[in-house]
Design a protein around this motif. Structure first.
Motif, PDB file in Angstrom:
ATOM      1  N   UNK A  60       0.836  -1.207   0.000  1.00 22.64           N
ATOM      2  CA  UNK A  60       0.000   0.000   0.000  1.00 22.64           C
ATOM      3  C   UNK A  60       0.866   1.251   0.000  1.00 22.64           C
ATOM      4  N   UNK A  61       1.974   1.198   0.753  1.00 18.45           N
ATOM      5  CA  UNK A  61       2.891   2.349   0.765  1.00 18.45           C
ATOM      6  C   UNK A  61       3.440   2.604  -0.640  1.00 18.45           C
ATOM      7  N   UNK A  62       3.694   1.521  -1.371  1.00 20.23           N
ATOM      8  CA  UNK A  62       4.199   1.683  -2.742  1.00 20.23           C
ATOM      9  C   UNK A  62       3.151   2.364  -3.615  1.00 20.23           C
ATOM     10  N   UNK A  63       1.896   1.972  -3.433  1.00 20.69           N
ATOM     11  CA  UNK A  63       0.818   2.603  -4.217  1.00 20.69           C
ATOM     12  C   UNK A  63       0.777   4.102  -3.922  1.00 20.69           C
ATOM     13  N   UNK A  64       0.946   4.454  -2.650  1.00 23.93           N
ATOM     14  CA  UNK A  64       0.935   5.877  -2.291  1.00 23.93           C
ATOM     15  C   UNK A  64       2.154   6.590  -2.871  1.00 23.93           C
ATOM     16  N   UNK A  65       3.291   5.915  -2.834  1.00 25.67           N
ATOM     17  CA  UNK A  65       4.523   6.503  -3.375  1.00 25.67           C
ATOM     18  C   UNK A  65       4.361   6.749  -4.884  1.00 25.67           C
ATOM     19  N   UNK A  66       3.833   5.732  -5.593  1.00 28.83           N
ATOM     20  CA  UNK A  66       3.628   5.888  -7.038  1.00 28.83           C
ATOM     21  C   UNK A  66       2.658   7.036  -7.311  1.00 28.83           C
ATOM     22  N   UNK A  67       1.587   7.110  -6.510  1.00 32.96           N
ATOM     23  CA  UNK A  67       0.609   8.196  -6.673  1.00 32.96           C
ATOM     24  C   UNK A  67       1.238   9.553  -6.452  1.00 32.96           C
ATOM     25  N   UNK A  68       2.140   9.622  -5.478  1.00 30.68           N
ATOM     26  CA  UNK A  68       2.808  10.895  -5.175  1.00 30.68           C
ATOM     27  C   UNK A  68       3.672  11.336  -6.351  1.00 30.68           C
ATOM     28  N   UNK A  69       4.376  10.394  -6.956  1.00 27.80           N
ATOM     29  CA  UNK A  69       5.215  10.726  -8.124  1.00 27.80           C
ATOM     30  C   UNK A  69       4.358  11.329  -9.232  1.00 27.80           C
ATOM     31  N   UNK A  70       3.132  10.802  -9.372  1.00 28.21           N
ATOM     32  CA  UNK A  70       2.243  11.273 -10.447  1.00 28.21           C
ATOM     33  C   UNK A  70       1.454  12.516 -10.045  1.00 28.21           C
ATOM     34  N   UNK A  71       1.552  12.897  -8.768  1.00 28.22           N
ATOM     35  CA  UNK A  71       0.860  14.095  -8.305  1.00 28.22           C
ATOM     36  C   UNK A  71      -0.568  13.865  -7.868  1.00 28.22           C
ATOM     37  N   UNK A  72      -0.936  12.616  -7.602  1.00 25.39           N
ATOM     38  CA  UNK A  72      -2.320  12.311  -7.221  1.00 25.39           C
ATOM     39  C   UNK A  72      -2.677  12.956  -5.886  1.00 25.39           C
ATOM     40  N   UNK A 165      -9.353   2.007 -29.053  1.00 25.76           N
ATOM     41  CA  UNK A 165      -9.214   3.353 -28.489  1.00 25.76           C
ATOM     42  C   UNK A 165      -9.561   4.441 -29.488  1.00 25.76           C
ATOM     43  N   UNK A 166     -10.198   5.480 -28.981  1.00 25.43           N
ATOM     44  CA  UNK A 166     -10.527   6.628 -29.827  1.00 25.43           C
ATOM     45  C   UNK A 166     -10.188   7.926 -29.109  1.00 25.43           C
ATOM     46  N   UNK A 167      -9.565   7.804 -27.924  1.00 27.86           N
ATOM     47  CA  UNK A 167      -9.190   8.988 -27.166  1.00 27.86           C
ATOM     48  C   UNK A 167      -7.728   8.832 -26.773  1.00 27.86           C
ATOM     49  N   UNK A 168      -6.961   9.859 -27.014  1.00 29.19           N
ATOM     50  CA  UNK A 168      -5.515   9.772 -26.780  1.00 29.19           C
ATOM     51  C   UNK A 168      -5.056  10.997 -25.988  1.00 29.19           C
ATOM     52  N   UNK A 169      -4.268  10.738 -24.954  1.00 33.76           N
ATOM     53  CA  UNK A 169      -3.646  11.843 -24.223  1.00 33.76           C
ATOM     54  C   UNK A 169      -2.175  11.895 -24.615  1.00 33.76           C
ATOM     55  N   UNK A 170      -1.750  13.065 -25.020  1.00 34.89           N
ATOM     56  CA  UNK A 170      -0.332  13.300 -25.313  1.00 34.89           C
ATOM     57  C   UNK A 170       0.433  13.266 -23.993  1.00 34.89           C
ATOM     58  N   UNK A 171       1.322  12.274 -23.842  1.00 35.97           N
ATOM     59  CA  UNK A 171       2.089  12.168 -22.591  1.00 35.97           C
ATOM     60  C   UNK A 171       3.595  12.315 -22.845  1.00 35.97           C
ATOM     61  N   UNK A 172       3.936  13.000 -23.934  1.00 36.99           N
ATOM     62  CA  UNK A 172       5.367  13.168 -24.235  1.00 36.99           C
ATOM     63  C   UNK A 172       6.098  13.804 -23.055  1.00 36.99           C
ATOM     64  N   UNK A 173       5.417  14.702 -22.353  1.00 37.14           N
ATOM     65  CA  UNK A 173       6.064  15.412 -21.250  1.00 37.14           C
ATOM     66  C   UNK A 173       6.054  14.644 -19.938  1.00 37.14           C
ATOM     67  N   UNK A 174       5.322  13.551 -19.858  1.00 38.90           N
ATOM     68  CA  UNK A 174       5.173  12.848 -18.570  1.00 38.90           C
ATOM     69  C   UNK A 174       5.471  11.353 -18.664  1.00 38.90           C
ATOM     70  N   UNK A 175       5.904  10.886 -19.827  1.00 38.43           N
ATOM     71  CA  UNK A 175       6.184   9.455 -19.988  1.00 38.43           C
ATOM     72  C   UNK A 175       7.232   8.969 -18.980  1.00 38.43           C
ATOM     73  N   UNK A 176       8.264   9.760 -18.764  1.00 36.24           N
ATOM     74  CA  UNK A 176       9.320   9.304 -17.845  1.00 36.24           C
ATOM     75  C   UNK A 176       8.816   9.236 -16.412  1.00 36.24           C
ATOM     76  N   UNK A 177       7.846  10.093 -16.056  1.00 39.29           N
ATOM     77  CA  UNK A 177       7.248   9.990 -14.717  1.00 39.29           C
ATOM     78  C   UNK A 177       6.497   8.669 -14.587  1.00 39.29           C
ATOM     79  N   UNK A 178       5.817   8.285 -15.654  1.00 39.26           N
ATOM     80  CA  UNK A 178       5.111   6.988 -15.650  1.00 39.26           C
ATOM     81  C   UNK A 178       6.107   5.840 -15.421  1.00 39.26           C
ATOM     82  N   UNK A 179       7.236   5.878 -16.125  1.00 43.97           N
ATOM     83  CA  UNK A 179       8.240   4.823 -15.982  1.00 43.97           C
ATOM     84  C   UNK A 179       8.794   4.819 -14.551  1.00 43.97           C
TER      85      UNK A 179
END
Ligand SMILES: [Zn+2]
Length: 227
Positions: A60-72, A165-179
């Motif tokens: 659960x702590x990992x889930x929170x950590x991942x969420x924090x990285x993404x700004x949730x 899929x028919x909806x796309x979000x441009x994540x060029x600026x945030x792909x590395x945060x996802x990784x």
């Protein structure tokens, strides 16, 4: 998209499915809340029951950590049985999602794709559709379904609905945060050519990006939108 709710079956689905989009939306000022339905751990062969609550807390702590990285804005893990959500009445799961929606009042909901190989994903999709049914006065205006590497494509289009899929979000600026967020779940990452490897996740994002003329994208199905 001021208030967004991301519903995931397991800790890591939220990152695999829409981690780049979450990071982008939070950077743009949205409040993104993540609700993870199952505990994500007890079905694993290396789960040590003697560790019990300590192991679950770590996850659960990992889930929170991942969420924090993404700004949730918040991350909640509800603790339904991992890979055994079919042992719980779907009404219980639906009502748990309804409680989150009642308290958060999201306008946008992201959920799993309903044709995935993973049965918990399918249950999550069905429960989300029921919990967000469009009755008067409800906050939810749009529902999107995301793909999860190693579950959506591994169904090999054998189960309906297929992922179109028919909806796309441009994540060029945030792909590395996802990784980076995915690496928090070190027990869930794999070496290339596994679909969850950093190389494969980048390749998927670049592939969807190239389909719509941007450098990287996440792809979604539009389940429903009310304007
Ligand atoms: Zn999953």
């Amino acid at each position: 998209m001021k208030t967004v709710l991301v519903i995931a079956a397991h800790p890591d689905d939220e990152v695999l499915g829409c981690g780049g989009t979450i990071a982008r939306l939070t950077a743009e000022g949205a409040q993104v809340h993540i609700v993870i339905l199952a505990n994500g751990l007890t079905s694993r062969s290396d789960f040590d029951a003697a560790m019990g609550d300590a192991a679950l807390r770590l996850h659960h702590d990992r889930a929170e950590h991942a969420g924090k990285i993404l700004g949730a804005a918040s991350v909640r893990v509800l603790g339904f049985p991992d890979q055994k959500m079919d042992t719980v009445p779907i009404l219980d799961i639906t009502q748990a999602i309804e409680r989150e929606i009642d308290s958060l009042q999201p306008t946008t909901v992201f959920t799993q794709h309903g044709g995935d190989l993973n049965a918990d994903h399918v249950i999550t999709y069905r429960a989300t559709l029921t919990a967000t049914r469009p009755m008067a006065g409800r906050s939810v205006q749009r529902v999107y379904a995301y793909e999860v590497a190693s579950s959506t494509e591994w169904a090999f289009q054998s189960f309906a609905p297929h992922f179109h899929p028919c909806l796309f979000f441009d994540i060029a600026g945030t792909l590395e945060k996802k990784i980076t967020a995915m690496q928090v779940y070190e027990s869930e990452t794999r070496a290339f050519p596994h679909p969850r490897s950093p190389e494969a996740l980048r390749a998927i994002a670049l592939r969807w990006g190239s389909a719509v003329g941007v450098h990287a994208a996440e792809a979604f199905e539009l389940v429903r939108e009310i304007r």
